[in-house]
Design an enzyme around this catalytic site. Structure first.
Site, mmCIF file in Angstrom:
data_model
loop_
_atom_site.group_PDB
_atom_site.id
_atom_site.type_symbol
_atom_site.label_atom_id
_atom_site.label_comp_id
_atom_site.label_asym_id
_atom_site.label_seq_id
_atom_site.Cartn_x
_atom_site.Cartn_y
_atom_site.Cartn_z
ATOM 1 C CB ALA A 78 -0.919 0.004 1.228
ATOM 2 N N GLY A 123 0.583 -5.631 0.384
ATOM 3 C CA GLY A 123 -0.306 -5.760 -0.755
ATOM 4 C C GLY A 123 0.382 -6.260 -2.003
ATOM 5 C CD GLU A 126 -2.629 -8.669 1.312
ATOM 6 O OE1 GLU A 126 -3.382 -9.107 2.192
ATOM 7 O OE2 GLU A 126 -2.479 -7.447 1.066
#
Length: 272
Positions: A78, A123, A126
């Site tokens: 992020a 992220g 991910e």
């Protein structure tokens, strides 16, 4: 979001941060926000979701490879600089945008391969976990460090990681937030293939090319069965498999595949 064409590289851009290049039936989805090591900003998240939606609806795409245009990072997670200015209301408003981006990668109906070098954190990891396979080079460093900044993995990490490595190992990695170097990452099952330095993109594209040589109908059905059946009890999983089988058993691809086998030639898949 409207896509624009990157004439210099033959790429189609989705906002400021995502570009798609075609290699025949393989689509390369490139994270391309180099000024921020591909940190997932609101704009990049929107572009990622839009690109995945476009690729998922394109019948000519048989496999997707997620790559990075940055030499030292796949994606650092992020954009905390952007979030530093957020109010609570801003954060709540952004949440559906970010969630849609990660879900879009996970919901790609064709096989997806992540090509990872450098940092793939939070992220960023991910995004890789949302793919079916992860190819990494020795520079890769992966991890879910969200608890170190007061949040949790919110792009699927708490659900995807235990499905790869088991509940206890996932708990250790998420609770400590530690970064895992490439060799250990492969040993733990965090990445699937470890290739020579600088070779992650080439090897991932080659792997995707081998995958894309197979039946488009079969690939989509096999991925659907794998995803929907995972975690179900055996009987329920077999019902999922049977439903997927039914979608291919009477398809043109099945007829062509059997004919090509008997005629000792390469199949010419109709894709239906």
């Amino acid at each position: 979001m409207d896509a624009g064409t990157d004439a210099d590289e033959g790429a189609v851009r989705f906002g400021d941060g995502v570009a798609v290049l075609r290699h025949g039936p393989v689509a390369e989805l490139r994270l391309d926000r180099p000024q921020a090591m591909n940190a997932v900003s609101t704009e990049l998240a929107r572009g990622l979701a839009a690109a995945c939606t476009a690729l998922g609806s394109d019948p000519g795409v048989r496999a997707v490879v997620v790559t990075s245009g940055h030499p030292r990072a796949f994606c650092v997670g992020a954009d905390l600089k952007e979030r530093n200015s957020f109010t609570d209301r801003d954060l709540r408003r952004q949440r559906p945008v970010g969630r849609a981006a990660y879900t879009a990668v996970l919901d790609l109906p064709v096989p997806a391969v992540a090509a990872v070098h450098g940092y793939a954190l939070g992220g960023g990891f991910e995004i890789a976990l949302s793919c079916d396979l992860i190819v990494a080079d020795p520079t890769a460093v992966v991890g879910l460090p969200e608890v170190t900044v007061g949040v949790i993995p919110g792009g699927g990490g708490t659900q995807l990681l235990p499905r790869r490595v088991g509940a206890a190992r996932a708990a250790e990695l998420i609770f400590t937030g530690r970064r895992v170097p490439a060799v250990e990452a492969q040993a733990l099952g965090l990445v699937d293939l470890l290739v020579e330095e600088g070779g992650d993109r080439t090897e991932a594209l080659a792997l995707a090319g081998r995958i894309a040589a197979n039946s488009p109908v079969g690939l989509r059905a096999a991925k659907r069965a794998l995803r929907l059946g995972h975690g179900l009890d055996l009987r329920a999983g077999l019902e999922v498999e049977d439903a997927a089988w039914s979608t291919v058993a009477f398809s043109g691809d099945r007829a062509e595949g059997i004919a090509a086998f008997n005629e000792k030639r390469a199949p010419n898949w109709p894709g239906e």
